[in-house]
Structure formats: C-alpha cells, structure tokens
Design a protein around this motif. Structure first.
Motif, PDB file in Angstrom:
ATOM      1  N   LEU A   1      32.760  39.349  45.271  1.00 28.61           N
ATOM      2  CA  LEU A   1      33.350  39.100  43.949  1.00 28.61           C
ATOM      3  C   LEU A   1      32.248  38.539  43.060  1.00 28.61           C
ATOM      4  CD1 LEU A   1      36.724  37.469  43.150  1.00 28.61           C
ATOM      5  CD2 LEU A   1      34.666  36.384  42.241  1.00 28.61           C
TER       6      LEU A   1
ATOM      7  N   ARG B   1      39.627  34.574  41.182  1.00 25.90           N
ATOM      8  CA  ARG B   1      39.893  35.367  39.969  1.00 25.90           C
ATOM      9  C   ARG B   1      40.579  34.517  38.900  1.00 25.90           C
ATOM     10  NH1 ARG B   1      43.455  39.258  40.973  1.00 25.90           N
ATOM     11  NH2 ARG B   1      43.410  39.332  43.237  1.00 25.90           N
TER      12      ARG B   1
ATOM     13  N   ASP C   1      42.941  38.436  49.616  1.00 27.44           N
ATOM     14  CA  ASP C   1      43.334  38.587  48.230  1.00 27.44           C
ATOM     15  C   ASP C   1      44.845  38.797  48.235  1.00 27.44           C
ATOM     16  OD1 ASP C   1      43.105  38.822  45.541  1.00 27.44           O
ATOM     17  OD2 ASP C   1      42.222  40.817  45.543  1.00 27.44           O
TER      18      ASP C   1
ATOM     19  N   TYR D   1      31.165  36.873  39.093  1.00 25.00           N
ATOM     20  CA  TYR D   1      31.447  36.359  37.749  1.00 25.00           C
ATOM     21  C   TYR D   1      30.320  36.870  36.853  1.00 25.00           C
ATOM     22  CZ  TYR D   1      34.792  32.755  39.446  1.00 25.00           C
ATOM     23  OH  TYR D   1      35.853  32.078  39.984  1.00 25.00           O
TER      24      TYR D   1
ATOM     25  N   CYS E   1      35.431  38.682  35.606  1.00 22.00           N
ATOM     26  CA  CYS E   1      35.457  38.668  37.057  1.00 22.00           C
ATOM     27  C   CYS E   1      35.449  40.111  37.551  1.00 22.00           C
ATOM     28  CB  CYS E   1      36.718  37.944  37.536  1.00 22.00           C
ATOM     29  SG  CYS E   1      36.756  37.747  39.308  1.00 22.00           S
TER      30      CYS E   1
END
Ligand code: SAH
Length: 362
Positions: free
Chosen positions: A347, A284, A242, A349, A294
């Motif tokens: 992660l 993201r 990230d 959604y 997100c």
C-alpha cells in the motif's frame, strides 16, 4: 549457532522484570507486553535469515530491494529529479533492502539522503556496515522537514504493539497479562472498555477479542501529515488483511515465531518475534484523514510482477546459470499466492504533486 540458543543474562532479565512489575503494580496490557518483549527481542541478536528466527522478503532475494529501488527511481525521475530527497526506512533490519534499493536507484542517477529509523542498537550496527552514509533516528520527528520523503516500511508495522479488548461476562475489558506462578497468560482486566467498542460489535459473545494497533495508526497519520507538507511517497509492505478479504474483524492475530516455528506468544517474552496482522483498511482510512492519496493495497506478488521481477529473475539467471534454480525458488516464494504473494500486501501514500507509483493500476 541458532540465534534462539543465544540465551544471555539479559534474557532471564525480561521475564523477571515483567514478574516484578506485575507483582508490584498489577497486570500489564497486551500492548505493553508486546512492546517491551519486541524491544528486548530486537536488541539481543540478529533475528533475521536462515540461521535466525524468521526470514523476510529482502533476505530471500536481492530482487525484492531492487524492485523497490526501481519503483522509487522511476517516481523521482517523473517528479523532475528534485535534487533534495530523503530516503527513509522504518525498521531496516540488516539493511539489505536499503542497500539493494539504493544500488539500483544510483544507476538512474538517484542518490537520496538516507535516514534509517531503527530501535535496536544491535541492528543499527549491522545497518552501518551496509549503508555507512545513513543517518539514524528514533522516529520521524528528527528527519528533515524540507524536501520530498521517500518512505519504506517492510515488515515494520506488524512488529508494533497491538491493543486488545475482550468481551468478559460483565462487559468489555482491556486484555492484560498476568503471571500465575508458572507462566504468563492473557486474561480480561478490570478496567471497563465498553465505550471503545463499535456499536455493531457491542453484543459479541463472551471471549470475543477486538484488536487495534494505535502505534501503527499514529505513525501512519504522522507520515501522512509529513507527506502532505513535504510531498513524496510512503510504501508499506506487510502481512495483513483488508475489509475485502475474509480478514479478522474480531479475534487475536498476535503470534510468536522462534527458529521458524510458531510458539506461544506468552511463553519466554523477549525470545520470540511477536507480530500481529496489519489492518490495511485502517491505513486507507488514515490516508483519508491525513488528506493524502492512497494506492492499493495490492498483493505483493501482483505488485512485484507488474514491476518486472519475473524479467529481472530471468536476466539474473542468464548472467549466472548456476543460480537459476535458486532464483526461481526465491521468485516463487516472493510472488506465488500460496507463499508470500497474497498474504503480503503493498500500500502506498502519495503526497501532493508527487507522481503515481507503478504497480497499483491506473
Ligand atoms: N525491514 C526488515 C526488518 C523487519 S524486522 C526486513 O524486511 O528484513 C522489524 C524491524 O523493525 C527491525 O529492524 C526492528 O529492530 C525494527 N523495530 C521494531 N519495532 C520498532 C520500533 N518500535 N521502533 C523502531 N524500530 C523498530
């Protein structure tokens, strides 16, 4: 027998096909090389597990899939238990994660339709024995367009082909694969790629590589569009970086693993697993573009611990004390920052009206 030793006639095939292709039409892009090599690789044998080339979280312990099953069942309950729901997994491998997750979900009364997106016919067969009720697809397109989607992708995006461009003497070029008579090797191609480089990186030193994964970006956007229309959630678990980490902004992250060892990605195409780190900042950005929420990324270790994997391990150890040591070793592999806990990230959604998934803070 080790999977890597199962060299059949088709394995000689890919190397010959690449050589003929390059001889006839010129160098192939790194993305083309990676896509073809992996399609071949996943079709030739079961690469997963201790006797294969690499091992993934669901193969380390049933607790991993169980936590995902809990995570999904919790949201389904808080969403008001919709009767029509689709569990969709990308690249299910042996089907272990889906089978562990669906078993736990069922204890909560959650029995979604099951859709598996798998490119390898060999792995489809393995999945069929564990999840006979599943429906198989080549992509999201044929998955029903009505009812919330609960999408899971574990170590899937890292297998999708990356595109690389490299700073050569004359400017930026696509990184391509040639064959020098002895072996394949990556070089700067002929086609100018200067317009594809962000302004801040244009003047990078010669040899600098920029890597993107158009296949992962395109898929993430497709998922966001579907969640926006149908609601539901998507969970991406993978190893990657990230912007907040010291993760690569430049450089190749392409790597090959064979029999649990890192090997040259350009040696023996189709015989090693090719992966590249996933760019979570990009995921993201895509959520923003696709207008879905997100959550994360958070470290896999932190996420699993918040969901209660520590308690689950203790409960399993109480039931079967002979397994206690093995369970603690597996737990440590999954969550400790020195092992998978920090490099692997989670992660999610979230589509409109769908509850927030646990484990991502408030
Ligand atoms: N999720 C599993 C397997 C990870 S290996 C686990 O965690 O154990 C990657 C998986 O993605 C394999 O099932 C492989 O066959 C599949 N795969 C890789 N590239 C694919 C593609 N382009 N389309 C469909 N499936 C693909």
């Amino acid at each position: 027998m080790e999977v890597s030793e199962q060299i059949g006639p088709e394995d000689i095939g890919l190397e010959a096909i690449f050589r003929r292709l390059i001889g006839a039409t010129g160098p192939i892009s790194v993305a083309h090389y990676m896509a073809e090599a992996n399609a071949h690789y996943y079709n030739r044998a079961d690469p997963l597990g201790a006797g294969g080339d690499f091992i993934t979280a669901p193969e380390i312990s049933q607790m991993f899939g169980e936590m995902i099953g809990l995570w999904l069942a919790d949201q389904w309950q808080r969403a008001g238990k919709p009767s029509l729901c689709h569990f969709v997994e990308f690249g299910p491998g042996r089907g272990t994660l889906a089978s562990d997750a669906l078993r736990v979900a069922e204890r909560f009364g959650f029995r979604p339709n099951v859709h598996l997106i798998e490119g390898s016919s060999r792995l489809r067969q393995a999945q069929r024995t564990l999840i006979p009720q599943a429906i198989w697809h080549d992509g999201l397109d044929s998955v029903p367009r009505e009812g919330p989607l609960l999408i899971v992708a574990n170590e899937f995006l890292d297998a999708l082909p990356v595109r690389q461009i490299v700073r050569a003497e004359q400017g930026w070029r696509e990184r391509v694969v040639v064959h020098n008579g002895e072996r394949f090797l990556p070089v700067a191609g002929a086609r100018p790629m200067d317009t594809a480089v962000p302004a801040t990186l244009v003047d990078s030193p010669e040899g600098t590589i920029l890597e993107t994964c158009p296949a992962a970006s395109g898929l993430a956007y497709e998922i966001a569009v579907r969640l926006k229309a149908q609601s539901g959630t998507a969970l991406f678990i993978d190893y990657g970086y990230d912007t907040n980490d010291s993760g690569p902004q430049t450089g190749s992250t392409l790597q090959a693993v064979r029999a649990h060892e890192k090997v040259d990605p350009f040696a023996n195409p189709g015989l090693a697993d090719l992966t590249a780190l996933v760019d979570f900042a990009q995921l993201r950005q895509i959520a923003l573009a696709g207008d879905v929420d997100c959550l994360g990324p958070v470290g896999q270790g932190e996420w699993l611990m918040t969901l209660g994997i520590g308690e689950r391990a203790a409960a399993l150890a109480r039931t079967d004390p002979a397994q206690a040591q093995g369970l603690m070793t597996a737990l440590d592999r999954l969550v400790s920052p020195e092992q998978m806990g920090a490099l692997f990230k989670v992660l999610a959604y979230r589509g409109p009206g769908w509850p927030q998934g646990e484990g991502f803070g408030t």
